[in-house]
Write a protein that holds these residues in place. Structure first.
Motif, PDB file in Angstrom:
ATOM      1  N   ALA A   1      18.278 -15.584  -3.065  1.00 23.54           N
ATOM      2  CA  ALA A   1      18.043 -14.150  -2.930  1.00 23.54           C
ATOM      3  C   ALA A   1      16.792 -13.683  -3.650  1.00 23.54           C
ATOM      4  CB  ALA A   1      19.260 -13.374  -3.452  1.00 23.54           C
ATOM      5  N   PHE A   2      16.252 -14.501  -4.551  1.00 21.85           N
ATOM      6  CA  PHE A   2      15.048 -14.121  -5.282  1.00 21.85           C
ATOM      7  C   PHE A   2      13.841 -14.206  -4.356  1.00 21.85           C
ATOM      8  CE2 PHE A   2      11.363 -15.645  -7.830  1.00 21.85           C
ATOM      9  CZ  PHE A   2      11.100 -14.446  -8.465  1.00 21.85           C
ATOM     10  N   VAL A   3      13.175 -13.081  -4.163  1.00 21.41           N
ATOM     11  CA  VAL A   3      12.009 -13.007  -3.292  1.00 21.41           C
ATOM     12  C   VAL A   3      10.883 -12.342  -4.079  1.00 21.41           C
ATOM     13  CG1 VAL A   3      11.109 -12.235  -1.080  1.00 21.41           C
ATOM     14  CG2 VAL A   3      13.558 -12.709  -1.313  1.00 21.41           C
ATOM     15  N   PRO A   4       9.898 -13.097  -4.536  1.00 24.10           N
ATOM     16  CA  PRO A   4       8.828 -12.495  -5.342  1.00 24.10           C
ATOM     17  C   PRO A   4       7.933 -11.590  -4.515  1.00 24.10           C
ATOM     18  CG  PRO A   4       8.338 -14.793  -4.879  1.00 24.10           C
ATOM     19  CD  PRO A   4       9.727 -14.551  -4.360  1.00 24.10           C
ATOM     20  N   LEU A   5       7.687 -10.418  -5.029  1.00 23.18           N
ATOM     21  CA  LEU A   5       6.854  -9.435  -4.346  1.00 23.18           C
ATOM     22  C   LEU A   5       5.567  -9.199  -5.134  1.00 23.18           C
ATOM     23  CD1 LEU A   5       9.517  -6.716  -3.424  1.00 23.18           C
ATOM     24  CD2 LEU A   5       8.775  -8.686  -2.064  1.00 23.18           C
ATOM     25  N   ARG A   6       4.524  -8.847  -4.413  1.00 19.79           N
ATOM     26  CA  ARG A   6       3.269  -8.469  -5.063  1.00 19.79           C
ATOM     27  C   ARG A   6       3.436  -7.115  -5.739  1.00 19.79           C
ATOM     28  NH1 ARG A   6       1.127 -10.488  -0.048  1.00 19.79           N
ATOM     29  NH2 ARG A   6      -0.195 -12.328  -0.352  1.00 19.79           N
ATOM     30  N   LEU A   7       2.915  -6.995  -6.941  1.00 20.77           N
ATOM     31  CA  LEU A   7       2.872  -5.712  -7.640  1.00 20.77           C
ATOM     32  C   LEU A   7       1.460  -5.510  -8.158  1.00 20.77           C
ATOM     33  CD1 LEU A   7       4.246  -3.179  -8.782  1.00 20.77           C
ATOM     34  CD2 LEU A   7       4.806  -4.513 -10.833  1.00 20.77           C
ATOM     35  N   ALA A   8       0.845  -4.412  -7.770  1.00 27.09           N
ATOM     36  CA  ALA A   8      -0.515  -4.119  -8.217  1.00 27.09           C
ATOM     37  C   ALA A   8      -0.561  -3.992  -9.731  1.00 27.09           C
ATOM     38  CB  ALA A   8      -1.000  -2.819  -7.574  1.00 27.09           C
ATOM     39  N   PRO A   9      -1.675  -4.368 -10.353  1.00 23.46           N
ATOM     40  CA  PRO A   9      -1.792  -4.226 -11.814  1.00 23.46           C
ATOM     41  C   PRO A   9      -1.835  -2.754 -12.205  1.00 23.46           C
ATOM     42  CG  PRO A   9      -3.897  -4.861 -10.859  1.00 23.46           C
ATOM     43  CD  PRO A   9      -2.898  -4.945  -9.752  1.00 23.46           C
ATOM     44  N   PRO A  10      -1.506  -2.449 -13.466  1.00 24.74           N
ATOM     45  CA  PRO A  10      -1.594  -1.055 -13.932  1.00 24.74           C
ATOM     46  C   PRO A  10      -3.003  -0.511 -13.761  1.00 24.74           C
ATOM     47  CG  PRO A  10      -0.422  -2.407 -15.524  1.00 24.74           C
ATOM     48  CD  PRO A  10      -1.006  -3.347 -14.522  1.00 24.74           C
ATOM     49  N   PRO A  11      -3.127   0.795 -13.562  1.00 23.81           N
ATOM     50  CA  PRO A  11      -4.446   1.389 -13.332  1.00 23.81           C
ATOM     51  C   PRO A  11      -5.307   1.467 -14.578  1.00 23.81           C
ATOM     52  CG  PRO A  11      -2.782   3.105 -13.440  1.00 23.81           C
ATOM     53  CD  PRO A  11      -2.045   1.791 -13.482  1.00 23.81           C
ATOM     54  N   GLY A  12      -4.700   1.309 -15.748  1.00 26.50           N
ATOM     55  CA  GLY A  12      -5.439   1.490 -16.999  1.00 26.50           C
ATOM     56  C   GLY A  12      -5.292   2.908 -17.500  1.00 26.50           C
ATOM     57  N   ARG A  13      -5.079   3.045 -18.794  1.00 20.42           N
ATOM     58  CA  ARG A  13      -4.849   4.381 -19.352  1.00 20.42           C
ATOM     59  C   ARG A  13      -6.177   5.100 -19.588  1.00 20.42           C
ATOM     60  NH1 ARG A  13      -3.985   0.669 -23.386  1.00 20.42           N
ATOM     61  NH2 ARG A  13      -5.279   0.924 -25.255  1.00 20.42           N
ATOM     62  N   ARG A  14      -6.095   6.423 -19.618  1.00 20.04           N
ATOM     63  CA  ARG A  14      -7.288   7.244 -19.789  1.00 20.04           C
ATOM     64  C   ARG A  14      -7.343   7.926 -21.148  1.00 20.04           C
ATOM     65  NH1 ARG A  14      -7.673  10.367 -13.903  1.00 20.04           N
ATOM     66  NH2 ARG A  14      -7.792   8.462 -12.609  1.00 20.04           N
ATOM     67  N   ALA A  15      -6.329   7.708 -21.980  1.00 22.98           N
ATOM     68  CA  ALA A  15      -6.274   8.393 -23.277  1.00 22.98           C
ATOM     69  C   ALA A  15      -5.895   7.405 -24.368  1.00 22.98           C
ATOM     70  CB  ALA A  15      -5.263   9.534 -23.234  1.00 22.98           C
TER      71      ALA A  15
END
Length: 397
Positions: free
Chosen positions: A202-216
């Motif tokens: 049942a484990f199906v690895p999905l793509r996850l975009a990297p964090p956008p980076g913080r601005r503060a």
């Protein structure tokens, strides 16, 4: 298109609701902490909130069929601070009350199409990965496919807050979302490869975009004159510095030099720790970091409350406890979010929550694309209790 619907379990102050945003409508929210429930009502009204333990709910309390059930279940028994008692202990064991409801909804043919289960990273290795195996095994037997990611809030806000997110879904997996070469942190990898054969399918690895980076940075979030905290005297700040090792004092001097050079405040977060003194005993130390604030914790005692150390452009050093509003900002909450009236309750609400910008990222890159693709394909997933979902072409960690 009509807004998607969700249930929010272990809702706290409604931070998952904030992160999901206007494209989602709440069908039911549940928590049993009176302070958190009061904050939820203050910010969102009383129309959807049920204030009682999740174990006392039944399927009749959950209206309609939700597209998503969000469950940030208690982490105390899975963390180092909670002595790693695991999911059989009272607080973190509340997950099984939530899962009993999902099983009821499965039998009624109205289980949520997707689940997002959030907790500390320690869940991946708790009880030698047996807790993760039990959780993922339950998902697999119910017919859910799933994936697991560790996301650190530091990619969104100036706070180090890594958390484990287990995303589960009924029905087919969009081929374009599958990650053929997934990368996972080693503790999670070890946990995933030790799960049973049904869970493995049942484990199906999905793509996850990297964090956008913080601005503060932390310094950008500070209040000059918070209502609930006062800046300490110069002598008290010197006493704080005296608790630091040379390595941490060097960090302070580097930050002071940067503040002068850039003409702006540079702030760091300080926690007090008990460390070995090299002589068989222990000593209290103050440890500071200026890249991001340390992970917010519930204010059980003075050492669990984070201290702010501000390096001013004129060379001054100032210190005080983090204010409640600053804690809320570190969680990504907007300033119009109404906090509990007392400092301790407001700090606890923040320290117990999920970071809304992280929720939005997961919704935008996992939850919504999967549901949209299923809708476009005309999928109508129902779930298959006690039978593992097999997804053709699923990757392995």
């Amino acid at each position: 298109m009509a807004r998607r619907a969700f249930y929010e379990f272990f809702a706290g102050g409604g931070m998952a609701r904030i992160g999901l945003g206007a494209g989602w409508r709440c069908l039911m929210a549940n928590d049993n902490d009176p302070v958190k429930c009061a904050a939820y009502r203050e910010n969102f009204g009383d129309a959807h909130l049920i204030e009682r333990p999740v174990a006392e709910l039944c399927a009749a309390d959950l209206p309609g069929r939700a597209d998503l059930a969000w469950a940030s279940f208690p982490c105390q028994d899975l963390s180092l601070a909670g002595l790693r008692r695991g999911m059989s202990a009272a607080r973190s064991g509340a997950f099984w009350g939530f899962w009993f409801l999902i099983e009821q909804l499965l039998r009624e043919g109205r289980a949520p199409r997707a689940l997002m289960i959030e907790n500390v990273v320690g869940l991946a290795s708790s009880n030698d990965a047996a807790d993760l195996a039990a959780l993922t095994g339950a998902l697999a037997q119910a017919g859910y496919s799933y994936d697991a990611h560790v996301v650190d809030a530091a990619g969104f806000v100036p706070q180090s807050r890594p958390r484990l997110f287990i995303f589960a879904w009924l029905g087919p997996t969009p081929a374009h979302m599958i990650d053929p070469a997934p990368v996972r942190p080693m503790p999670l990898f070890r946990g995933l490869i030790r799960i049973g054969p049904d869970s493995d399918r049942a484990f199906v690895p999905l793509r996850l975009a990297p964090p956008p980076g913080r601005r503060a940075d932390l310094g950008d979030l500070l209040e000059e004159r918070p209502a609930d905290q006062r800046w300490r005297s110069a002598a008290q700040t010197r006493a704080l510095l005296a608790l630091m090792t040379p390595r941490h004092r060097a960090r302070v001097e580097e930050a002071r030099a940067r503040a002068r050079a850039e003409g702006r405040r540079v702030a760091g977060g300080v926690y007090r720790r008990t460390r070995p003194d090299g002589k068989g005993g222990t000593v209290q130390r103050a440890e500071v970091r200026f890249d991001v604030a340390g992970c917010l914790r519930t204010p059980a005692g003075g050492s669990s409350r984070q201290t702010v150390l501000a390096c001013e452009p004129d060379g001054r050093l100032r210190s005080r406890l983090l204010s409640a509003r600053e804690a809320a900002r570190l969680m990504g909450l907007p300033d119009d979010y109404r906090l509990p009236p007392t400092y301790t309750n407001a700090y606890k609400l923040a320290g117990d929550g999920v970071v809304p910008p992280v929720v939005r990222h997961l919704a935008a890159h996992l939850i919504e694309p999967l549901l949209d693709a299923q809708d476009a394909a005309g999928a109508a997933p129902q779930g298959r209790p006690r039978a593992a979902t097999v997804v053709t072409g699923a990757g392995a960690p």
